[in-house]
Structures are given as C-alpha cells and as structure tokens.
Design a protein around this motif. Structure first.
Motif, short mmCIF file in Angstrom:
data_model
loop_
_atom_site.label_atom_id
_atom_site.label_comp_id
_atom_site.label_asym_id
_atom_site.label_seq_id
_atom_site.Cartn_x
_atom_site.Cartn_y
_atom_site.Cartn_z
N ALA A 1 0.84 -1.46 -0.08
CA ALA A 1 0.16 0.26 0.42
C ALA A 1 1.05 1.49 -0.11
N HIS A 2 2.18 1.38 0.68
CA HIS A 2 3.00 2.26 1.05
C HIS A 2 3.70 2.48 -0.80
N SER A 3 4.15 1.15 -1.41
CA SER A 3 4.58 1.24 -2.21
C SER A 3 4.17 1.65 -3.57
N LYS A 4 2.99 1.49 -3.66
CA LYS A 4 1.00 2.15 -4.55
C LYS A 4 0.79 3.36 -4.43
N PHE A 5 1.36 4.30 -2.74
CA PHE A 5 0.91 5.18 -2.63
C PHE A 5 2.33 6.21 -3.20
N LEU A 6 3.66 6.07 -3.21
CA LEU A 6 4.30 6.84 -4.34
C LEU A 6 4.91 6.24 -5.28
N THR A 7 4.30 5.35 -5.93
CA THR A 7 4.36 5.33 -7.82
C THR A 7 3.25 6.25 -7.89
N MET A 8 2.14 6.34 -7.64
CA MET A 8 1.28 6.71 -7.72
C MET A 8 1.47 8.47 -6.98
N ALA A 9 2.66 8.68 -6.67
CA ALA A 9 2.41 9.98 -5.83
C ALA A 9 3.88 10.51 -7.15
N ILE A 10 4.27 9.87 -7.68
CA ILE A 10 5.89 9.71 -8.53
C ILE A 10 4.80 10.28 -9.96
N SER A 11 4.37 9.38 -10.35
CA SER A 11 2.99 9.33 -12.01
C SER A 11 2.90 10.66 -12.49
N TRP A 12 2.20 11.28 -10.84
CA TRP A 12 1.75 12.36 -10.58
C TRP A 12 2.17 13.85 -11.23
N ASP A 13 3.78 14.10 -10.03
CA ASP A 13 4.41 14.98 -9.89
C ASP A 13 5.50 14.68 -10.90
N SER A 14 5.23 13.42 -12.02
CA SER A 14 5.90 13.86 -13.46
C SER A 14 4.54 14.51 -14.09
N LYS A 15 3.54 14.95 -14.32
CA LYS A 15 3.09 15.04 -14.90
C LYS A 15 2.69 16.68 -14.80
N ALA A 16 3.36 16.69 -12.81
CA ALA A 16 2.45 18.32 -12.72
C ALA A 16 3.70 18.89 -12.09
N GLY A 17 4.94 18.28 -12.22
CA GLY A 17 6.29 18.78 -11.25
C GLY A 17 7.26 19.57 -13.28
N ASN A 18 7.98 20.18 -12.73
CA ASN A 18 9.45 20.40 -13.73
C ASN A 18 10.03 18.98 -14.58
N THR A 19 9.79 18.31 -13.42
CA THR A 19 11.14 17.01 -13.82
C THR A 19 10.57 15.95 -14.77
N TYR A 20 10.67 15.25 -15.44
CA TYR A 20 9.69 14.59 -16.75
C TYR A 20 9.68 13.04 -15.42
N ASN A 21 10.75 12.80 -14.82
CA ASN A 21 10.45 11.59 -14.44
C ASN A 21 10.11 11.48 -13.30
N GLY A 22 9.33 12.59 -12.71
CA GLY A 22 8.65 12.64 -10.97
C GLY A 22 10.63 13.11 -10.16
N HIS A 23 9.91 14.17 -8.64
CA HIS A 23 10.60 14.48 -8.06
C HIS A 23 12.07 13.69 -7.62
N LYS A 24 13.38 13.64 -6.68
CA LYS A 24 14.46 13.22 -6.60
C LYS A 24 14.04 12.48 -5.35
N SER A 25 13.31 13.64 -4.51
CA SER A 25 12.84 12.61 -2.77
C SER A 25 12.02 12.18 -3.37
N LEU A 26 11.22 12.46 -3.80
CA LEU A 26 9.80 10.76 -4.07
C LEU A 26 10.86 9.91 -4.62
N HIS A 27 11.36 9.99 -4.83
CA HIS A 27 12.40 8.20 -5.55
C HIS A 27 12.88 7.77 -4.40
N LEU A 28 13.83 8.57 -3.76
CA LEU A 28 15.06 8.39 -2.56
C LEU A 28 13.93 7.24 -1.63
N ALA A 29 12.49 8.23 -1.32
CA ALA A 29 11.83 8.11 -0.48
C ALA A 29 11.19 6.32 -0.69
#
Length: 423
Positions: free
Chosen positions: A181-209
């Motif tokens: 459930a934790h992994s699903k949340f982070l995967t979805m968060a990274i996917s969203w950030d790749s569409k809303a943020g400045n980086t195509y692959n998602g925020h580095k901090s989210l990947h480290l988490a």
C-alpha cells in the motif's frame, strides 16, 4: 477571461479573511507532521483512536472530499482544478491523521484517493507552476506532504503491529500487504509529479523515499523465498526476472537512477543484497548484485546520464576490490558486470564510428540481454544503440507481418486495376 489559477487565487484571498484557507491548512499539516516525527518512538506509537473511530473518521473524510469537489461547482460535470486541489488536501490531512494513530490499512485507502484526486486535474502543470507564487508554493507543499506521508507509512507499519500484538516481528504476509500500500502510494505520487512538476521522471526526493519502501519489500520477498531450501529458492528467484525478489530490486534501482544517486545503488547492491542472500553458488547474492548493477547501467545510459553511470562504476570497483569487500571464494565477476563496463566505455565514445563495436557487444551478450526481457533490457539496449550510435533496431515480427499485409493489400489493388484495364 481569468484563468483557473487566477480564479483560485481570488478564492483563496477571500478565504483568508474567514480563516478557511486550505493552503494554510496544508502548511499547518506539514508543521504538525514535523513535530510528530521529532517525538520519541514511545510517544509516537501510542494510539488513542480505536478501529471503529478510525473507520468513522475515514467515512467522514471521504464525505468532506466529495463536498469540496462540488463546492461552488455551478452544476458543472467536471469539478474545476481548484476544487480538486482542495479535496486532495482534505484527503492528505485524513491520511496523516490515520497514520499518526497507526491505522495503516485505512490510511492506505485514503492516501490512494489523495493521489487519484490530483490525477483527475485537467492540467496540473498549468495550475501549479504557471499560476502565481502561491500556486508554486502549493506544489512544493504537496510534495512535502507526500514525503511526510511516506515517512509516516515507514514508521507506522511496525508501530501498528507493536500496538496490536506487542511484538515488532511481524507476520510477513500482512506486512507485505501494508508495504505494498505504501509502494502503491509512492508510485502514484511519482506518476502524478511527472505530469505536474518540473521534472519528467518525478521529484528526486519521492524516488529516494521509494527506495526505502522497496528495500523493505525486498527483504520480505527474500524471507518468503527462504521458507524453502535457501540455495534452490534463491536460484529460482535470481533466474526469474519476474519473481517478487527481482521485481523489488528492479524498482529500487530504477528509483535510485531517477534520483541520480550512484552511491545509493552501490550501497544497495554490495550491502543490502549481498548481506542477505544465500549460500553455495549464490553466496552473498552475487548474481542479483551483478544483474542489479547491469540494470542500473542501462537505466543511466538510456537517460543519457553518463556522468553518474561512470561514477557508479568507479564506486563499484573501489568497493569491490577492498580487502573485505568480496566473498573469499568469488574468483571473478559475472558476464553481467563485463557487459556493463564495456557498454559504458563504448557509450563514452559514442558516434557512428563506434556503432560496429556496439553491435558486436550486443551480439556477444545477447543471452544476458534476452534473459531479462521482463525488465525491458532488449528495448533499453535498442534505445541506447539508437541514441548514442544511430543504430536502428531490427524490425520486430509484428512490423514485418504488418508490412507484408500492407504489400498484399497494394498487390490486390494493382490486380483490380489491371482487370479494369482489360475490360
């Protein structure tokens, strides 16, 4: 005509005077989480919310998110992005409260809703990054909230079992469900950030988490494999790219690559993997280590991040050749490492003049490349060949069949034309 961001800015300005500004609620939520994280473990694991109370709270939070979506909606079929943002903040606050009381399973439900709401925005990048300064601050606050939720997931899962059973050693099946459930949340968060943020692959901090979460899942998958004969189970695990063990390794390494953290990759491959795996021919997880090293190499090169790829290879060599860095009976490295080192060196040269060397390398290690098709190695190698050397990948069977069918269609048209001429 005011934009959605401008409309929301005006709405927030009016809300400030009444003390209902949800952006301020977000900042307050982040501050509260920081305070919770600074508490001692004994005080942070105390639960004052019963299971029935938590369920009622979950229902109330879901109801509040629906109300926020329909607020001032003027009967529109799709809620505006400003309403969606407000509803997402309510879901985030609900997730945090449930996690602080160690109700992890219910928090997993509302955390999924939190990201799904954000995903339903029509144009999140325009809303957050092309609006005013407050909207840019909202985006930063959302990422901070996601990281806080991930951190609370990480600390709440063992606390949940301590509260329930008084022991920290958890049933692996249930722990795995909560970590997923934790992994699903982070995967979805990274996917969203790749569409809303400045980086195509998602925020580095989210990947480290995500690497922290995947390490937990890796150890759980390893414990599951060790229920059988260790040498046999690990042999199966490392030879099957789709096994749960290798799936977590792949996900963890990919996140390290996107976070541009070569040191994290080496620590994971040489320490986490090698300390926990097996005996006999699979001593200290050398096969998984080498496969992971090759996977990270391909990922770095495909992203054209040669700098971090070279740094990772340097750290691997330094750590592997230390006095106590390798198993005593490990005489040499596998072909996976040889392939990685050669490929990195060839890509450093690049250009069409090195294309023949790349083709030779691709053919020489075809068995290793094909063996990890489930990890996407074949397509990654093809992408590297095209990006660095201008080598076009060979046509696939589907392309060949499609081409043949097209030619047959053209032939049929020609025959009809000839028959018309005869008439």
């Amino acid at each position: 005509m005011p934009t959605a961001a401008q409309k929301h800015a005006a709405k927030r300005k009016a809300a400030k005077s009444s003390g209902t500004d949800l952006y301020s609620v977000t900042i307050a939520t982040n501050n509260n989480v920081s305070k919770l994280q600074s508490q001692t473990p004994s005080s942070s694991t105390m639960s004052t919310m019963s299971a029935s109370e938590a369920y009622s709270y979950l229902q109330v939070t879901s109801s509040q998110t629906r109300q926020a979506l329909s607020s001032n909606n003027n009967n529109a079929t799709t809620p505006p992005d400003s309403n969606i943002h407000d509803a997402a903040i309510i879901a985030a606050a609900g997730t945090i409260k449930l996690l602080t009381h160690n109700h992890v399973a219910m928090a997993g439900q509302i955390s999924t809703q939190f990201i799904q709401l954000l995903d339903s925005m029509s144009n999140p990048r325009d809303f957050y990054l092309l609006g005013d300064e407050d909207h840019a601050a909202m985006y930063s606050s959302l990422v901070s909230t996601m990281l806080d939720i991930s951190s609370l997931f990480d600390s709440s899962i063992p606390s949940y079992f301590i509260r329930r059973s008084g022991v920290a050693h958890l049933p692996s099946e249930e722990t795995e469900q909560l970590q997923k459930a934790h992994s699903k949340f982070l995967t979805m968060a990274i996917s969203w950030d790749s569409k809303a943020g400045n980086t195509y692959n998602g925020h580095k901090s989210l990947h480290l988490a995500n690497t922290v979460c995947q390490k937990h899942l890796y150890k759980l998958a390893l414990l599951t494999s060790l229920k059988f004969k260790p040498s046999e189970s690990i042999k199966i695990a490392v030879s099957d790219p789709g096994s749960p063990l290798n799936a977590t390794v792949s996900s963890c390494l990919s996140s390290y690559v996107f976070a541009e953290d070569p040191k994290g990759i080496i620590d994971f491959c040489l320490h986490d993997v090698c300390q926990h795996q097996g005996s006999g021919p699979y001593l200290k997880g050398s096969v998984t280590r080498d496969v992971g090293f090759a996977h990270a190499t391909l990922r770095f090169l495909l992203l054209k991040n040669v700098r971090d790829c070279v740094e990772m290879h340097k750290l691997f060599e330094e750590n592997f050749t230390k006095k106590n860095g390798t198993p005593k009976d490990e005489k040499h490295l596998s072909r996976y490492v040889g392939f990685s080192i050669w490929l990195c060196k060839v890509c450093q040269h690049g250009g069409t003049s090195s294309a023949s060397l790349f083709k030779w390398l691709e053919q020489s290690f075809r068995v290793e490349i094909n063996s990890f098709g489930k990890w996407g190695w074949e397509s990654m190698v093809a992408g590297i060949g095209k990006g660095y050397f201008g080598v076009k990948p060979p046509p696939s069977m589907i392309d060949m069949i499609t081409g043949m069918m097209g030619n047959m269609g053209n032939l049929g048209g020609m025959m009809q034309g000839m028959q018309g001429i005869k008439r």
